[in-house]
Design a protein around this motif. Sequence first.
Motif, PDB file in Angstrom:
ATOM      1  N   ARG A 142       0.820  -1.224   0.000  1.00  0.00           N
ATOM      2  CA  ARG A 142       0.000   0.000   0.000  1.00  0.00           C
ATOM      3  C   ARG A 142       0.851   1.270   0.000  1.00  0.00           C
ATOM      4  NH1 ARG A 142      -4.148  -1.732   4.835  1.00  0.00           N
ATOM      5  NH2 ARG A 142      -4.649  -3.769   4.007  1.00  0.00           N
ATOM      6  N   GLY A 143       2.157   1.108  -0.138  1.00  0.00           N
ATOM      7  CA  GLY A 143       3.033   2.272  -0.151  1.00  0.00           C
ATOM      8  C   GLY A 143       3.419   2.786   1.223  1.00  0.00           C
ATOM      9  N   LEU A 184       6.963   5.874   4.982  1.00  0.00           N
ATOM     10  CA  LEU A 184       7.814   5.963   6.165  1.00  0.00           C
ATOM     11  C   LEU A 184       9.231   6.391   5.798  1.00  0.00           C
ATOM     12  CD1 LEU A 184       6.495   2.809   8.027  1.00  0.00           C
ATOM     13  CD2 LEU A 184       6.483   5.140   8.961  1.00  0.00           C
ATOM     14  N   VAL A 185       9.771   5.829   4.725  1.00  0.00           N
ATOM     15  CA  VAL A 185      11.099   6.242   4.266  1.00  0.00           C
ATOM     16  C   VAL A 185      11.073   7.714   3.879  1.00  0.00           C
ATOM     17  CG1 VAL A 185      12.851   5.942   2.451  1.00  0.00           C
ATOM     18  CG2 VAL A 185      11.839   3.933   3.548  1.00  0.00           C
ATOM     19  N   GLY A 186      10.059   8.135   3.145  1.00  0.00           N
ATOM     20  CA  GLY A 186       9.939   9.536   2.739  1.00  0.00           C
ATOM     21  C   GLY A 186       9.871  10.479   3.924  1.00  0.00           C
ATOM     22  N   GLU A 187       9.123  10.103   4.946  1.00  0.00           N
ATOM     23  CA  GLU A 187       9.025  10.925   6.160  1.00  0.00           C
ATOM     24  C   GLU A 187      10.392  11.045   6.833  1.00  0.00           C
ATOM     25  OE1 GLU A 187       7.400  13.472   8.777  1.00  0.00           O
ATOM     26  OE2 GLU A 187       6.258  12.562   7.154  1.00  0.00           O
ATOM     27  N   THR A 188      11.134   9.953   6.848  1.00  0.00           N
ATOM     28  CA  THR A 188      12.462   9.961   7.465  1.00  0.00           C
ATOM     29  C   THR A 188      13.428  10.840   6.680  1.00  0.00           C
ATOM     30  OG1 THR A 188      12.036   7.715   8.240  1.00  0.00           O
ATOM     31  CG2 THR A 188      14.323   8.468   8.304  1.00  0.00           C
ATOM     32  N   VAL A 189      13.401  10.735   5.373  1.00  0.00           N
ATOM     33  CA  VAL A 189      14.263  11.570   4.534  1.00  0.00           C
ATOM     34  C   VAL A 189      13.931  13.041   4.740  1.00  0.00           C
ATOM     35  CG1 VAL A 189      14.835  12.165   2.141  1.00  0.00           C
ATOM     36  CG2 VAL A 189      14.724   9.760   2.838  1.00  0.00           C
ATOM     37  N   GLU A 190      12.661  13.377   4.766  1.00  0.00           N
ATOM     38  CA  GLU A 190      12.265  14.776   4.971  1.00  0.00           C
ATOM     39  C   GLU A 190      12.670  15.281   6.355  1.00  0.00           C
ATOM     40  OE1 GLU A 190      11.336  17.021   2.718  1.00  0.00           O
ATOM     41  OE2 GLU A 190      11.765  15.329   1.387  1.00  0.00           O
ATOM     42  N   ALA A 191      12.532  14.444   7.370  1.00  0.00           N
ATOM     43  CA  ALA A 191      12.951  14.831   8.719  1.00  0.00           C
ATOM     44  C   ALA A 191      14.460  15.072   8.757  1.00  0.00           C
ATOM     45  CB  ALA A 191      12.565  13.759   9.731  1.00  0.00           C
ATOM     46  N   ALA A 192      15.214  14.248   8.052  1.00  0.00           N
ATOM     47  CA  ALA A 192      16.663  14.429   7.995  1.00  0.00           C
ATOM     48  C   ALA A 192      17.020  15.737   7.284  1.00  0.00           C
ATOM     49  CB  ALA A 192      17.311  13.236   7.290  1.00  0.00           C
ATOM     50  N   ARG A 193      16.303  16.049   6.228  1.00  0.00           N
ATOM     51  CA  ARG A 193      16.536  17.318   5.523  1.00  0.00           C
ATOM     52  C   ARG A 193      16.196  18.509   6.416  1.00  0.00           C
ATOM     53  NH1 ARG A 193      14.358  14.834   0.121  1.00  0.00           N
ATOM     54  NH2 ARG A 193      16.348  14.413  -0.895  1.00  0.00           N
ATOM     55  N   ARG A 194      15.053  18.433   7.103  1.00  0.00           N
ATOM     56  CA  ARG A 194      14.666  19.523   7.998  1.00  0.00           C
ATOM     57  C   ARG A 194      15.705  19.720   9.106  1.00  0.00           C
ATOM     58  NH1 ARG A 194       9.579  16.996   7.410  1.00  0.00           N
ATOM     59  NH2 ARG A 194       9.764  16.038   9.477  1.00  0.00           N
ATOM     60  N   ALA A 195      16.343  18.646   9.514  1.00  0.00           N
ATOM     61  CA  ALA A 195      17.364  18.723  10.567  1.00  0.00           C
ATOM     62  C   ALA A 195      18.703  19.210  10.022  1.00  0.00           C
ATOM     63  CB  ALA A 195      17.537  17.360  11.234  1.00  0.00           C
ATOM     64  N   HIS A 198      14.538   3.762  -3.667  1.00  0.00           N
ATOM     65  CA  HIS A 198      14.250   5.011  -2.954  1.00  0.00           C
ATOM     66  C   HIS A 198      15.445   5.958  -2.965  1.00  0.00           C
ATOM     67  CE1 HIS A 198      10.250   4.044  -1.512  1.00  0.00           C
ATOM     68  NE2 HIS A 198      10.687   2.806  -1.426  1.00  0.00           N
ATOM     69  N   GLY A 199      16.365   5.733  -3.919  1.00  0.00           N
ATOM     70  CA  GLY A 199      17.463   6.664  -4.117  1.00  0.00           C
ATOM     71  C   GLY A 199      18.746   6.357  -3.357  1.00  0.00           C
ATOM     72  N   PHE A 200      18.736   5.361  -2.495  1.00  0.00           N
ATOM     73  CA  PHE A 200      19.962   4.990  -1.789  1.00  0.00           C
ATOM     74  C   PHE A 200      20.894   4.271  -2.747  1.00  0.00           C
ATOM     75  CE2 PHE A 200      17.142   5.774   1.696  1.00  0.00           C
ATOM     76  CZ  PHE A 200      17.946   6.128   2.766  1.00  0.00           C
ATOM     77  N   ARG A 201      22.175   4.302  -2.431  1.00  0.00           N
ATOM     78  CA  ARG A 201      23.156   3.567  -3.238  1.00  0.00           C
ATOM     79  C   ARG A 201      24.024   2.744  -2.304  1.00  0.00           C
ATOM     80  NH1 ARG A 201      28.024   6.638  -3.020  1.00  0.00           N
ATOM     81  NH2 ARG A 201      27.612   8.680  -2.174  1.00  0.00           N
ATOM     82  N   VAL A 202      24.523   1.643  -2.838  1.00  0.00           N
ATOM     83  CA  VAL A 202      25.396   0.769  -2.063  1.00  0.00           C
ATOM     84  C   VAL A 202      26.756   1.439  -1.919  1.00  0.00           C
ATOM     85  CG1 VAL A 202      26.555  -1.483  -2.022  1.00  0.00           C
ATOM     86  CG2 VAL A 202      24.191  -1.300  -2.847  1.00  0.00           C
TER      87      VAL A 202
END
Length: 143
Positions: free
Chosen positions: A72-73, A78-89, A108-112
């Motif tokens: 259901r996405g 949840l990943v998007g919320e975490t990324v945005e929280a990290a950006r806001r911080a 989701h844009g991460f790289r190894v």
Amino acid sequence: MRIRRAEPGDHDVALRLLRSFDLPTVGVPETMSGFFVAEGADGDVVGLVGLEVHGSHGLLRSLAVDPRCRGRGLGGALVGETVEAARRAGLEGLYLLTTTADDYFLGHGFRVVERASAPDPVQRSVEFSEACPASAVAMSLPL
């Protein structure tokens, strides 16, 4: 579904959800304030993810979604919320370790990356230093 910051009352259900996926729980009580939870229509916690701040970088940890709610996405939200929280911080980037979901996080844009390339504060985290096996894949997302 609603995503919100974790509250002290979410602690037990968060640990149960993590254990159900054999995800590390070490350090979770100390970092619970950095977690986000997803509530189902009935108010039950059906997903979670953690954001730990280590210096100028973040550590995304413990993404888990109840199997009844998959597809259901919710994980992506949840990943998007975490990324945005990290950006806001004002964090410079996010790191994570995974033994099973590297393809998911690539989407989701991460790289190894090499585990040793993570900044020292991230490497000293419980997740990097003791909770995850040496075989876990390290990933990063520049912010």
